[in-house]
Design a protein around this motif. Sequence first.
Motif, PDB file in Angstrom:
ATOM      1  N   GLY A 190       0.676  -1.182   0.121  1.00  0.00           N
ATOM      2  CA  GLY A 190      -0.038   0.113   0.047  1.00  0.00           C
ATOM      3  C   GLY A 190       0.774   1.426  -0.085  1.00  0.00           C
ATOM      4  N   VAL A 191       0.669   2.085  -0.863  1.00  0.00           N
ATOM      5  CA  VAL A 191       1.186   3.511  -1.022  1.00  0.00           C
ATOM      6  C   VAL A 191       0.327   4.442  -0.633  1.00  0.00           C
ATOM      7  CG1 VAL A 191       2.729   4.861  -2.447  1.00  0.00           C
ATOM      8  CG2 VAL A 191       2.991   2.543  -2.729  1.00  0.00           C
ATOM      9  N   VAL A 192       0.346   5.080   0.394  1.00  0.00           N
ATOM     10  CA  VAL A 192      -0.342   6.186   0.972  1.00  0.00           C
ATOM     11  C   VAL A 192       0.315   7.507   1.218  1.00  0.00           C
ATOM     12  CG1 VAL A 192      -1.665   4.411   2.229  1.00  0.00           C
ATOM     13  CG2 VAL A 192       0.083   5.791   3.489  1.00  0.00           C
ATOM     14  N   GLY A 193      -0.766   8.496   1.281  1.00  0.00           N
ATOM     15  CA  GLY A 193      -0.065   9.892   1.376  1.00  0.00           C
ATOM     16  C   GLY A 193      -1.159  11.023   0.940  1.00  0.00           C
ATOM     17  N   GLU A 194      -0.786  12.289   1.369  1.00  0.00           N
ATOM     18  CA  GLU A 194      -1.964  13.167   0.827  1.00  0.00           C
ATOM     19  C   GLU A 194      -1.858  13.484  -0.769  1.00  0.00           C
ATOM     20  OE1 GLU A 194      -2.046  16.677   4.016  1.00  0.00           O
ATOM     21  OE2 GLU A 194      -0.023  16.048   3.712  1.00  0.00           O
ATOM     22  N   SER A 195      -2.830  14.149  -1.254  1.00  0.00           N
ATOM     23  CA  SER A 195      -2.881  14.330  -2.656  1.00  0.00           C
ATOM     24  C   SER A 195      -1.452  15.121  -2.794  1.00  0.00           C
ATOM     25  CB  SER A 195      -3.997  15.292  -2.966  1.00  0.00           C
ATOM     26  OG  SER A 195      -5.261  14.456  -2.753  1.00  0.00           O
ATOM     27  N   GLY A 196      -0.872  14.936  -3.907  1.00  0.00           N
ATOM     28  CA  GLY A 196       0.474  15.907  -4.462  1.00  0.00           C
ATOM     29  C   GLY A 196       1.697  15.243  -3.872  1.00  0.00           C
ATOM     30  N   SER A 197       1.575  14.034  -3.049  1.00  0.00           N
ATOM     31  CA  SER A 197       2.819  13.537  -2.306  1.00  0.00           C
ATOM     32  C   SER A 197       3.538  12.724  -3.375  1.00  0.00           C
ATOM     33  CB  SER A 197       2.443  12.696  -1.245  1.00  0.00           C
ATOM     34  OG  SER A 197       1.507  11.534  -1.744  1.00  0.00           O
ATOM     35  N   GLY A 198       3.080  12.448  -4.676  1.00  0.00           N
ATOM     36  CA  GLY A 198       3.762  11.758  -5.578  1.00  0.00           C
ATOM     37  C   GLY A 198       3.456  10.297  -5.849  1.00  0.00           C
ATOM     38  N   LYS A 199       2.346   9.740  -5.388  1.00  0.00           N
ATOM     39  CA  LYS A 199       2.107   8.327  -5.526  1.00  0.00           C
ATOM     40  C   LYS A 199       1.723   8.182  -6.807  1.00  0.00           C
ATOM     41  CE  LYS A 199      -1.536   8.960  -2.810  1.00  0.00           C
ATOM     42  NZ  LYS A 199      -1.725  10.278  -2.556  1.00  0.00           N
ATOM     43  N   SER A 200       0.919   8.699  -7.410  1.00  0.00           N
ATOM     44  CA  SER A 200       0.382   8.375  -8.910  1.00  0.00           C
ATOM     45  C   SER A 200       1.757   8.628  -9.601  1.00  0.00           C
ATOM     46  CB  SER A 200      -0.746   9.407  -9.421  1.00  0.00           C
ATOM     47  OG  SER A 200      -1.913   9.233  -8.735  1.00  0.00           O
ATOM     48  N   VAL A 201       2.561   9.705  -9.542  1.00  0.00           N
ATOM     49  CA  VAL A 201       3.719   9.782 -10.469  1.00  0.00           C
ATOM     50  C   VAL A 201       4.589   8.182 -10.407  1.00  0.00           C
ATOM     51  CG1 VAL A 201       5.487  11.013 -11.060  1.00  0.00           C
ATOM     52  CG2 VAL A 201       3.465  12.136 -10.826  1.00  0.00           C
TER      53      VAL A 201
ATOM     54  N   GLY B 255       6.500   2.703 -16.305  1.00  0.00           N
ATOM     55  CA  GLY B 255       7.350   2.825 -17.670  1.00  0.00           C
ATOM     56  C   GLY B 255       6.444   3.937 -18.493  1.00  0.00           C
ATOM     57  N   LEU B 256       5.352   4.286 -17.934  1.00  0.00           N
ATOM     58  CA  LEU B 256       4.725   5.300 -18.516  1.00  0.00           C
ATOM     59  C   LEU B 256       5.270   6.714 -18.635  1.00  0.00           C
ATOM     60  CD1 LEU B 256       0.992   4.486 -17.442  1.00  0.00           C
ATOM     61  CD2 LEU B 256       2.152   3.775 -19.609  1.00  0.00           C
ATOM     62  N   VAL B 257       6.030   7.089 -17.882  1.00  0.00           N
ATOM     63  CA  VAL B 257       6.753   8.313 -17.713  1.00  0.00           C
ATOM     64  C   VAL B 257       8.317   7.831 -17.912  1.00  0.00           C
ATOM     65  CG1 VAL B 257       7.473  10.284 -16.172  1.00  0.00           C
ATOM     66  CG2 VAL B 257       5.245   9.416 -15.996  1.00  0.00           C
ATOM     67  N   SER B 258       8.937   8.315 -18.842  1.00  0.00           N
ATOM     68  CA  SER B 258      10.220   8.380 -19.235  1.00  0.00           C
ATOM     69  C   SER B 258      10.941   9.501 -19.675  1.00  0.00           C
ATOM     70  CB  SER B 258      10.305   7.088 -20.360  1.00  0.00           C
ATOM     71  OG  SER B 258       9.690   7.347 -21.371  1.00  0.00           O
ATOM     72  N   SER B 259      12.255   9.469 -19.498  1.00  0.00           N
ATOM     73  CA  SER B 259      12.876  10.840 -19.971  1.00  0.00           C
ATOM     74  C   SER B 259      12.829  11.279 -21.308  1.00  0.00           C
ATOM     75  CB  SER B 259      14.492  10.472 -19.781  1.00  0.00           C
ATOM     76  OG  SER B 259      14.760  10.190 -18.401  1.00  0.00           O
ATOM     77  N   GLY B 260      12.516  12.454 -21.304  1.00  0.00           N
ATOM     78  CA  GLY B 260      12.117  13.330 -22.807  1.00  0.00           C
ATOM     79  C   GLY B 260      12.091  14.591 -22.390  1.00  0.00           C
ATOM     80  N   PRO B 261      11.582  15.302 -23.545  1.00  0.00           N
ATOM     81  CA  PRO B 261      11.399  16.975 -23.290  1.00  0.00           C
ATOM     82  C   PRO B 261      10.621  17.193 -22.118  1.00  0.00           C
ATOM     83  CG  PRO B 261      10.854  16.204 -25.694  1.00  0.00           C
ATOM     84  CD  PRO B 261      11.004  14.855 -24.887  1.00  0.00           C
ATOM     85  N   GLY B 262      11.370  17.762 -21.379  1.00  0.00           N
ATOM     86  CA  GLY B 262      10.242  18.435 -20.255  1.00  0.00           C
ATOM     87  C   GLY B 262      10.417  17.394 -18.885  1.00  0.00           C
ATOM     88  N   VAL B 263      10.961  16.183 -18.944  1.00  0.00           N
ATOM     89  CA  VAL B 263      10.980  15.325 -17.786  1.00  0.00           C
ATOM     90  C   VAL B 263      12.272  14.543 -17.946  1.00  0.00           C
ATOM     91  CG1 VAL B 263       9.792  13.470 -19.054  1.00  0.00           C
ATOM     92  CG2 VAL B 263       9.817  13.453 -16.733  1.00  0.00           C
ATOM     93  N   THR B 264      12.694  14.259 -16.383  1.00  0.00           N
ATOM     94  CA  THR B 264      14.021  13.608 -16.618  1.00  0.00           C
ATOM     95  C   THR B 264      13.600  12.316 -15.400  1.00  0.00           C
ATOM     96  OG1 THR B 264      15.458  15.185 -16.855  1.00  0.00           O
ATOM     97  CG2 THR B 264      16.492  13.411 -15.709  1.00  0.00           C
ATOM     98  N   VAL B 265      13.970  11.129 -15.768  1.00  0.00           N
ATOM     99  CA  VAL B 265      13.677   9.936 -14.849  1.00  0.00           C
ATOM    100  C   VAL B 265      15.088   9.427 -14.683  1.00  0.00           C
ATOM    101  CG1 VAL B 265      12.642   7.787 -14.670  1.00  0.00           C
ATOM    102  CG2 VAL B 265      11.105   9.756 -15.762  1.00  0.00           C
ATOM    103  N   SER B 266      15.377   9.086 -13.532  1.00  0.00           N
ATOM    104  CA  SER B 266      16.417   8.224 -13.002  1.00  0.00           C
ATOM    105  C   SER B 266      16.204   7.228 -12.261  1.00  0.00           C
ATOM    106  CB  SER B 266      17.624   9.348 -12.632  1.00  0.00           C
ATOM    107  OG  SER B 266      17.325   9.885 -11.528  1.00  0.00           O
ATOM    108  N   GLY B 267      17.358   6.527 -11.705  1.00  0.00           N
ATOM    109  CA  GLY B 267      17.275   5.418 -10.981  1.00  0.00           C
ATOM    110  C   GLY B 267      16.911   4.059 -11.763  1.00  0.00           C
ATOM    111  N   ARG B 268      16.409   2.942 -10.925  1.00  0.00           N
ATOM    112  CA  ARG B 268      16.239   1.700 -11.719  1.00  0.00           C
ATOM    113  C   ARG B 268      14.983   1.064 -11.157  1.00  0.00           C
ATOM    114  NH1 ARG B 268      17.918  -4.023 -10.674  1.00  0.00           N
ATOM    115  NH2 ARG B 268      18.409  -4.787 -12.746  1.00  0.00           N
ATOM    116  N   VAL B 269      14.262   0.539 -12.183  1.00  0.00           N
ATOM    117  CA  VAL B 269      13.036  -0.400 -12.024  1.00  0.00           C
ATOM    118  C   VAL B 269      13.248  -1.571 -12.478  1.00  0.00           C
ATOM    119  CG1 VAL B 269      10.609  -0.421 -12.190  1.00  0.00           C
ATOM    120  CG2 VAL B 269      11.398   1.968 -12.013  1.00  0.00           C
ATOM    121  N   SER B 270      13.087  -2.537 -11.897  1.00  0.00           N
ATOM    122  CA  SER B 270      13.719  -3.886 -11.998  1.00  0.00           C
ATOM    123  C   SER B 270      12.303  -4.836 -11.801  1.00  0.00           C
ATOM    124  CB  SER B 270      14.756  -4.584 -11.357  1.00  0.00           C
ATOM    125  OG  SER B 270      14.952  -5.702 -11.512  1.00  0.00           O
TER     126      SER B 270
END
Length: 338
Positions: free
Chosen positions: A39-50, A57-72
């Motif tokens: 379960g991932v909880v927190g107030e609205s705007g805490s980053g849960k949905s992102v 993998g729906l958000v990836s690095s491109g114009p206007g956004v940078t993604v780093s780290g590892r998802v395995s």
Amino acid sequence: MSEPLLDVEDLRTTFHTPRGDVHAVDGVSLRLEAGRTLGVVGESGSGKSVLGRTVMGLVSSGPGVTVSGRVSLAGQDVHALAPAERRRLWGPRVAMVFQDPMTSLNPVKRVGRHIDEVLRLHLRLGRREARERTVGLLRQVGIPEPERRAGQYPHELSGGMRQRVVIAAALACGPDLLIADEPTTALDVTVQRQILDLVASLSRRSGMAVVLISHDLAAVGGRADRVAVMYGGRLVESAPTSRVFGAPRHPYTGALLASAPRLSAAPHSRLPTIEGRPPDPADPPPGCRFAPRCPRAEAVCRGGAPPLLDLAPVGGHPHEVACRLPLEAESTEVGHGR
């Protein structure tokens, strides 16, 4: 502990805006084993949905956004895959239930088409077989008269029925991991319980891992094996569900639990609230991001971001907290319902 199906390491998602960089997910690490629910909880705007969308993998690095780290996922680095390879994961390996079923369903496409297209694309089923499987899936998620409903449009179904259709589409290919982002938003309490019980039942039967994202503590309390609490894009506490609800160590977690309505409260009594506002993601405060709202905060809390440390492992399961002045490890009166 067994090897994780999902292993997220130092995940960061930053949106570049005219107001500055928005650190929507800021250094999150977590693990999830097959057949378990996080379960991932927190107030609205805490980053849960992102977080959920980035893991997917729906958000990836491109114009206007940078993604780093590892998802395995089962040892495979999701973000290292080419876009076409990543799309092949969606459905058979990982699926997502989005917040609003009305906007995640195509209004000019019949309900059955949302599901049989998934089956034909990923499982290479013929038209007739896909149709039969679609009707079976609609029946499995509790939709009455599935043959008739398959021929209807989304606007002809209630909110609860639409959400069941979204779940059926997500489960069509038997994914290893289901990410459910606020799956009961805007549904009445009875339907909420039915939807959550349905996901839990399917997880037990198939061994599917589930990430359940919600602002509703009661929704995850009786269904998650472990709870991760997010604030300002960061993970502030992560522990077995019983520990989070019974002996929270981060002041923010304690404040969230204290804000939950209680049947034992006197009639017309004021509901406790958390003073202040969540941090501005484009201009977060220094140090602990909860410090401006925390009654326990001292100067040390504003001197640097507190690391996520294991304070009290229970039965081999870590209880990680990002706080320099954590709450005492005492049992509280706050319970969690099923």
